[in-house]
Design an enzyme around this catalytic site. Sequence first.
Site, PDB file in Angstrom:
ATOM      1  N   ASN A  32      88.047  25.880 -47.291  1.00  9.82           N
ATOM      2  CA  ASN A  32      88.400  27.284 -47.526  1.00  9.82           C
ATOM      3  C   ASN A  32      89.299  27.423 -48.752  1.00  9.82           C
ATOM      4  O   ASN A  32      89.104  28.303 -49.593  1.00  9.82           O
ATOM      5  CB  ASN A  32      89.119  27.864 -46.312  1.00  9.82           C
ATOM      6  CG  ASN A  32      88.314  27.758 -45.036  1.00  9.82           C
ATOM      7  OD1 ASN A  32      87.093  27.605 -45.054  1.00  9.82           O
ATOM      8  ND2 ASN A  32      89.005  27.828 -43.905  1.00  9.82           N
ATOM      9  N   TYR A 100      86.424  23.240 -30.344  1.00  8.54           N
ATOM     10  CA  TYR A 100      86.058  22.269 -31.380  1.00  8.54           C
ATOM     11  C   TYR A 100      85.175  21.158 -30.835  1.00  8.54           C
ATOM     12  O   TYR A 100      85.350  20.698 -29.705  1.00  8.54           O
ATOM     13  CB  TYR A 100      87.319  21.629 -31.982  1.00  8.54           C
ATOM     14  CG  TYR A 100      88.171  22.563 -32.791  1.00  8.54           C
ATOM     15  CD1 TYR A 100      87.965  22.714 -34.165  1.00  8.54           C
ATOM     16  CD2 TYR A 100      89.198  23.306 -32.199  1.00  8.54           C
ATOM     17  CE1 TYR A 100      88.750  23.570 -34.915  1.00  8.54           C
ATOM     18  CE2 TYR A 100      89.988  24.172 -32.949  1.00  8.54           C
ATOM     19  CZ  TYR A 100      89.758  24.290 -34.310  1.00  8.54           C
ATOM     20  OH  TYR A 100      90.545  25.145 -35.055  1.00  8.54           O
ATOM     21  N   TRP A 101      84.227  20.711 -31.667  1.00  8.98           N
ATOM     22  CA  TRP A 101      83.433  19.508 -31.428  1.00  8.98           C
ATOM     23  C   TRP A 101      83.423  18.728 -32.740  1.00  8.98           C
ATOM     24  O   TRP A 101      82.529  18.899 -33.577  1.00  8.98           O
ATOM     25  CB  TRP A 101      82.009  19.871 -31.009  1.00  8.98           C
ATOM     26  CG  TRP A 101      81.941  20.684 -29.749  1.00  8.98           C
ATOM     27  CD1 TRP A 101      81.792  20.226 -28.486  1.00  8.98           C
ATOM     28  CD2 TRP A 101      81.998  22.110 -29.645  1.00  8.98           C
ATOM     29  NE1 TRP A 101      81.765  21.270 -27.586  1.00  8.98           N
ATOM     30  CE2 TRP A 101      81.892  22.443 -28.268  1.00  8.98           C
ATOM     31  CE3 TRP A 101      82.131  23.153 -30.573  1.00  8.98           C
ATOM     32  CZ2 TRP A 101      81.913  23.752 -27.818  1.00  8.98           C
ATOM     33  CZ3 TRP A 101      82.159  24.458 -30.121  1.00  8.98           C
ATOM     34  CH2 TRP A 101      82.049  24.745 -28.761  1.00  8.98           C
ATOM     35  N   ARG A 102      84.449  17.894 -32.937  1.00  8.91           N
ATOM     36  CA  ARG A 102      84.590  17.235 -34.235  1.00  8.91           C
ATOM     37  C   ARG A 102      84.829  15.731 -34.125  1.00  8.91           C
ATOM     38  O   ARG A 102      84.806  15.025 -35.136  1.00  8.91           O
ATOM     39  CB  ARG A 102      85.723  17.880 -35.025  1.00  8.91           C
ATOM     40  CG  ARG A 102      87.103  17.535 -34.534  1.00  8.91           C
ATOM     41  CD  ARG A 102      88.223  18.390 -35.106  1.00  8.91           C
ATOM     42  NE  ARG A 102      88.174  18.627 -36.525  1.00  8.91           N
ATOM     43  CZ  ARG A 102      88.997  19.478 -37.148  1.00  8.91           C
ATOM     44  NH1 ARG A 102      89.902  20.150 -36.452  1.00  8.91           N
ATOM     45  NH2 ARG A 102      88.921  19.657 -38.453  1.00  8.91           N
ATOM     46  N   ALA A 256      91.590  32.084 -41.883  1.00  4.29           N
ATOM     47  CA  ALA A 256      91.800  31.500 -43.209  1.00  4.29           C
ATOM     48  C   ALA A 256      92.942  32.166 -43.972  1.00  4.29           C
ATOM     49  O   ALA A 256      92.967  32.133 -45.202  1.00  4.29           O
ATOM     50  CB  ALA A 256      90.523  31.570 -44.024  1.00  4.29           C
ATOM     51  N   ALA A 257      93.889  32.726 -43.256  1.00  4.02           N
ATOM     52  CA  ALA A 257      95.006  33.389 -43.938  1.00  4.02           C
ATOM     53  C   ALA A 257      95.757  32.411 -44.839  1.00  4.02           C
ATOM     54  O   ALA A 257      95.951  32.658 -46.038  1.00  4.02           O
ATOM     55  CB  ALA A 257      95.953  33.996 -42.909  1.00  4.02           C
ATOM     56  N   GLY A 258      96.180  31.296 -44.270  1.00  6.03           N
ATOM     57  CA  GLY A 258      96.923  30.314 -45.051  1.00  6.03           C
ATOM     58  C   GLY A 258      96.075  29.618 -46.096  1.00  6.03           C
ATOM     59  O   GLY A 258      96.554  29.293 -47.189  1.00  6.03           O
ATOM     60  N   ASP A 259      94.792  29.381 -45.780  1.00  4.40           N
ATOM     61  CA  ASP A 259      93.897  28.690 -46.709  1.00  4.40           C
ATOM     62  C   ASP A 259      93.613  29.546 -47.944  1.00  4.40           C
ATOM     63  O   ASP A 259      93.623  29.049 -49.077  1.00  4.40           O
ATOM     64  CB  ASP A 259      92.575  28.353 -46.020  1.00  4.40           C
ATOM     65  CG  ASP A 259      92.765  27.609 -44.712  1.00  4.40           C
ATOM     66  OD1 ASP A 259      93.789  26.914 -44.570  1.00  4.40           O
ATOM     67  OD2 ASP A 259      91.900  27.722 -43.833  1.00  4.40           O
TER      68      ASP A 259
END
Length: 298
Positions: A32, A100-102, A256-259
């Site tokens: 992002n 999540y599935w990571r 994605a505020a910080g990104d």
Amino acid sequence: MASLISIGECMMELNATDTLNFKRSYAGDTYNTAVYAKRWQPQLPVYYLSAVGTDNLSQEMLSQWRAEGLNTQYVLQTPDAQLGIYAISKDSAGKRCLSYWRKGSAASQLMQLMHAQGVAETLPHFDYVYFTGISLGIFSDDDKQALLDLVSDLRNKGATVVFDPNYRPLLWESKEDAIKWLTLAYQVTDLALPGMTDHKALFGHANHTEVVEFVRALGCHEIVVKSSQDGIYAYDAHAEYYCAIDGNSPCIDTTAAGDSFAGTYLASRMAGSDILTAVEAAADVATNVVKHVGAIVD
């Protein structure tokens, strides 16, 4: 033109449109940030260092990265793993929920793949290197250290290292484990982008001044503290800067505020903007991004 390389994982994002249907896209904190940096300064060379599978979905994601203008020269591929996935939904009270599935994703094997393919030795000089606590958190301890070593090597070649702790408790064995590795990351960082929420949860810091004193003592010389309630405080060796945040602005999705803030801030600084101008531009972009659903706003 200055160059940026962002290191980490991009996943398939599934955003619930109703009970049975999801909108598919691709997102991940470092991805992002790379996208928003490229969008703010289209002429900026932005590289992404990650790993994907050889399956169809991985290839579709890789194509999307290229469509965003990212240089994928240093994206590794493996037939033995696939991309990670996360889903955004809402509970009965309307609160956003992430699943999540990571585990075992191709990106989580990045450092091992780099070692096997001798990639680290081929990396050129980059002006800026960006990574996060999530970049670290998806790796084994050996790979965490390998990432820090890589970042240090790039820094020794003249890169400015940028780090955002982006603390996600589920990625860490314990809070103490996170504190250990994030502190080590700060020690190889030049430009830090800490969030007040992360530092309160991890280090017990009560205000931006405590955050700055902590991070500066670890060697960071440019620091931008993001506080959703109080605004944004930025520091260099000579001055302090402040940007207020409109608390009444609509907020639908903070994914994605910080990104978006990080990407815009870096691109602005790399293009020659002063700190306050870059902070104000980044805050404006982030304020717009949170008005929309999903990490990458169309």
